[in-house]
Design an enzyme around this catalytic site. Structure first.
Site, PDB file in Angstrom:
ATOM      1  N   CYS A  39       0.849  -1.184   0.000  1.00  0.00           N
ATOM      2  CA  CYS A  39       0.000   0.000   0.000  1.00  0.00           C
ATOM      3  C   CYS A  39       0.888   1.238   0.000  1.00  0.00           C
ATOM      4  O   CYS A  39       2.101   1.145   0.152  1.00  0.00           O
ATOM      5  CB  CYS A  39      -0.954   0.015   1.187  1.00  0.00           C
ATOM      6  SG  CYS A  39      -0.121   0.069   2.787  1.00  0.00           S
ATOM      7  N   ASP A 482      -2.212  22.322 -25.381  1.00  0.00           N
ATOM      8  CA  ASP A 482      -1.392  22.168 -26.580  1.00  0.00           C
ATOM      9  C   ASP A 482      -2.214  22.639 -27.778  1.00  0.00           C
ATOM     10  O   ASP A 482      -3.445  22.571 -27.764  1.00  0.00           O
ATOM     11  CB  ASP A 482      -1.001  20.697 -26.741  1.00  0.00           C
ATOM     12  CG  ASP A 482      -0.376  20.418 -28.087  1.00  0.00           C
ATOM     13  OD1 ASP A 482       0.637  21.047 -28.408  1.00  0.00           O
ATOM     14  OD2 ASP A 482      -0.920  19.565 -28.820  1.00  0.00           O
TER      15      ASP A 482
END
Length: 803
Positions: A39, A482
């Protein structure tokens, strides 16, 4: 509208997040492969131990199972590995890439590898290998098949036949022993180091429930042939002797395995961005020998100084310098600019770009890990390592919750014994505490909401990669867009037709389109396609000739037609007057002007441009409505960028940036305190997508960008970006609501269970009810609706829904 000068990678720093230890100066760096982490808290523990060492700065990534460590002084790599092993995990140094020794011909010998694809054998955080999700899936499926009848028999009295309890034991035992083995092993490891995690609670809870059931079956009254499962709200000695909690032990194990399997699947995809980047390169290359002969060899055999041939349509094998030939090279994967770059002897070219024109002979100047493509891959991996601080919500809460529950259970056991309640009642109450707190609903809180949210997103063309993404969407305040392929179509299209006096538009288009139709240049294709769309079938061309760097010529309907730059028409002279104004205006607006002439005179000017996508302006408005400030970030020239920004309503423009510059811009904005989202589609955007707080990749773009992003917009419609952020924020809200109620039910019942007023059976029912509530709450995400302005594609809707 403001325009910002690009920041270079050098001014932005080394591109490395130095972590808690601060600046590393000239210290040595190493990458370790960490094993045994279950974890995010495991990664935090390893990172904490490493950073406690003198002169060490470490960043540990649970997703990729790697530690990037900077160290100096008397510390050695062996010391780092020993520290990790003392913490309870395994560590080994990542193997370095093998060099490519040069031979007399300039190429590496057969079998040698340049390292371009080396060093990534452990990439992607597969940790235990690509088989880890498959092994978990097998464990989950077997456990689920065995657990379902156990739960049904326990909860439905009509299914309880004589000796049903022994069948339940037979089915539940493999689940608790084998299915939950990863939790037991992790809990034991954590216990050795004085730590408690969610694995501890799962292990203790399931073993307690199973152990009590064994006691009741073999030493109590639960093993009697006519026993039936009864219900009681409080702890009683009579009930305790016959109470079984096999369904609790098996059910909790199965539910938690489901969550772990989903997590393992996302970890397997963590390194896909790196693989996609490396796969962009050429696989083999035509090496030019001293005698002029060509030999096709694997690209890994290239060495600095090797000369190789690149034919039209082929990828350039590695970074190099043109020594022979001239051509146009499609460099959009690096710069995002849709117009190819003309190259001639002496010009530099980059590996993985595409030769769109004539034959080239290139001399390799960089190979393997030194190439720009390899450096881009390193930037992506570096950015992924920088995300180690993101932890699962449940893990963060469990850091406090688990020890508290264990203390309450022990306190309950001791309290009943000290007050004379008897060992049976004391143990029953303690088990009730563990069961009511057992993280069944907690384990479902994130995966169920994520499954429903991502499922609904997939139907709408939005792919969400993991729960950590959802946290990022809530915090972002700036979105970098972009240009090419994101705000614009990414394809050159015919924009304007300006014929000379006495020349018709159709005639100009027909003759120019006929000649351009024979060329493969992107601008030529745009002219040919636009001409065919407006005039119909194009006439044939004769005596076609491609003039590198200038244009094309050919004979059409008896006319010698020339299309291209002004210099292609020396006899006709440069365009003047109106044509000069057209050319200058096209340049100012970021468009490309193409001169058309025949029979010794200029007959007109055509303009081509990368068109803005329909809906981009609406998308920008929606992003503003979500509280995000849009910024256009592109490798294209400033005139083009500012023209697109004006058309879409974007105020801030950062133009003419290389891939590493995009990363630097993201880091600069983050250093200013802004939370940055990046939307892109090209290879040149991959590193910036991975570096940003939130990366949104256009699904119509490259695999490298898609894998590097946190969210993928399948449709390629920028308007879906706003929907993605809205859905992500709502899914995060659902997860938080699930966590609140999962703990609400259980925590509220903890004092009741400790007081002996809640039997383990009722505790198990309450736990099951909280799980049902969590699932039901998650299902509400199916009602999420898409923005009415977003484009619809019925065929895509159908295919996405089926998938």
């Amino acid at each position: 509208m403001t325009s910002t000068a690009p920041e270079t990678a050098a001014t932005a720093g080394s591109g490395r997040d130095t972590g808690p230890g601060g600046d590393t100066g000239g210290e040595e760096q190493v990458e370790l492969l960490i094993g045994g982490m279950t974890c995010a808290s495991c990664a935090a523990r390893v990172e904490k131990k490493l950073n406690r060492m003198d002169g060490v700065s470490a960043t540990v990534n649970f997703a990729t199972e790697k530690a990037k460590v900077a160290f100096g002084g008397a510390v050695a790599v062996e010391d780092l590995i020993a520290t990790v092993e003392r913490t309870g995990y395994t560590a080994e140094r990542k193997p370095p890439p093998r060099p490519a020794p040069e031979t007399a011909t300039g190429a590496a010998p057969a079998g040698a590898e340049s390292g371009a694809g080396e060093g990534h054998g452990h990439e992607g955080g597969d940790g235990g290998g690509d088989g880890e999700p498959d092994a978990l899936r097998q464990r989950l499926l077997v456990s689920a098949a065995l657990s379902v009848p156990v739960v049904l028999m326990a909860m439905i009295p009509a299914l309880q036949f004589d000796n049903w309890q022994w069948l339940s034991l037979t089915l539940a035992a493999p689940v608790v022993v084998w299915g939950a083995l990863p939790f037991h092993r992790a809990a034991l490891t954590n216990a050795r180091h004085g730590a408690a995690t969610m694995d501890t609670l799962v292990s203790v809870g399931t073993l307690a429930a199973f152990g009590w059931s064994l006691w009741a079956l073999f030493l109590g009254d639960a093993g009697m042939p006519g026993m039936r499962h009864g219900f009681s709200f409080s702890v009683s000695r009579a009930e305790a002797a016959s109470a079984l909690y096999l369904e609790v032990a098996a059910g909790v194990t199965t539910f938690i395995l489901l969550g772990r399997w989903l997590e393992a699947r996302s970890k397997r995809r963590a390194g896909a961005a790196l693989r996609a980047l490396m796969e962009l390169g050429a696989k083999d290359v035509a090496v030019l020998g001293p005698d002029g002969r060509e030999e096709r060899v694997p690209v890994g055999r290239l060495a600095v100084g090797t000369r190789f041939v690149v034919r039209p349509g082929e990828k350039i094998a590695t970074d190099g310098r043109v020594v022979e030939g001239s051509s146009a090279v499609d460099v959009s994967m690096l710069t995002g600019e849709s117009v190819p770059v003309d190259v001639a002897p002496g010009d530099s070219v980059t590996g993985a770009t595409v030769n769109a024109g004539g034959r080239l002979v290139v001399e390799a100047t960089r190979v393997g890990d030194d190439t720009r493509l390899a450096r881009m891959a390193a930037l992506v991996e570096e950015a992924q390592n920088g995300k180690a601080e993101v932890q699962r919500l449940a893990d963060r809460i469990s850091a406090v919750f688990v020890p508290v529950v264990l203390l309450i259970a022990l306190g309950t056991l001791a309290g009943w014994l000290l007050t004379g309640g008897g060992a049976t009642a004391a143990f029953t109450a303690a088990v009730a505490v563990l069961i009511i707190a057992c993280p069944c609903a907690l384990g479902l809180a994130t995966p169920t909401a994520l499954m429903v949210g991502t499922g609904r997103g997939a139907q709408l063309g939005i792919l969400i990669k993991g729960p950590e993404v959802l946290e990022s969407t809530r915090r972002v305040d700036t979105v970098l867009l972009d240009k090419t392929g994101t705000v614009t179509t990414g394809r050159m299209t015919l924009h304007g037709v300006h014929p000379a006096p006495g020349v018709g538009e159709d005639e100009l288009l027909r003759l120019a389109g006929a000649v351009e139709h024979a060329s493969e240049h992107p601008i030529a294709r745009a002219v040919a396609e636009g001409a065919a769309a407006r005039t119909g079938a194009l006439p044939p061309v004769e005596d076609f000739e491609n003039v590198p760097g200038l244009g094309v010529r050919g004979t059409v309907e008896g006319h010698e037609v020339l299309v291209g730059r002004e210099r292609l028409l020396p006899g006709a002279g440069a365009p003047s007057g109106e044509w000069t104004a057209v050319r200058d205006r096209a340049g100012a607006e970021g468009r490309t002007a193409v001169v058309v002439g025949w029979d010794g005179a200029v007959r007109g000017v055509l303009t081509v441009a990368d068109a803005v996508k329909e809906g981009s302006a609406a998308a920008v408005a929606e992003l503003r409505a979500l509280g995000l400030a849009p910024v256009l970030l592109t490798g294209d020239n400033r005139a083009v960028a500012e023209s697109v920004a004006r058309e879409t309503g974007i105020d801030e423009v950062i133009a003419e940036v290389l891939p590493e510059d995009k990363v630097a811009v993201v880091r600069r904005l983050r250093a200013e305190g802004r939370r940055v989202a990046m939307v892109g589609d090209g290879v040149n955007d991959a590193a910036a997508l991975a570096t940003a707080d939130l990366g949104l990749a256009m699904g119509t773009g490259t695999d490298a960008a898609i894998e590097a992003g946190d969210l993928t917009l399948v449709r390629g419609d920028l308007r879906v970006a706003a929907d993605a952020i809205r859905l992500s924020r709502r899914t995060l809200g659902t997860i938080k609501g699930n966590l609140f109620w999962a703990f609400g039910y259980n925590v509220a019942a903890l004092p009741v269970a400790a007081a002996g007023l809640l039997s383990p059976m009722i505790a198990g029912a309450a736990m099951a009810f909280s799980s049902v509530f969590v699932v039901t709450n998650s299902l509400r995400l199916r009602t999420f609706t898409q923005s009415p302005t977003a484009a619809r594609d019925p065929h895509l809707d159908e295919s996405i829904s089926k998938s």
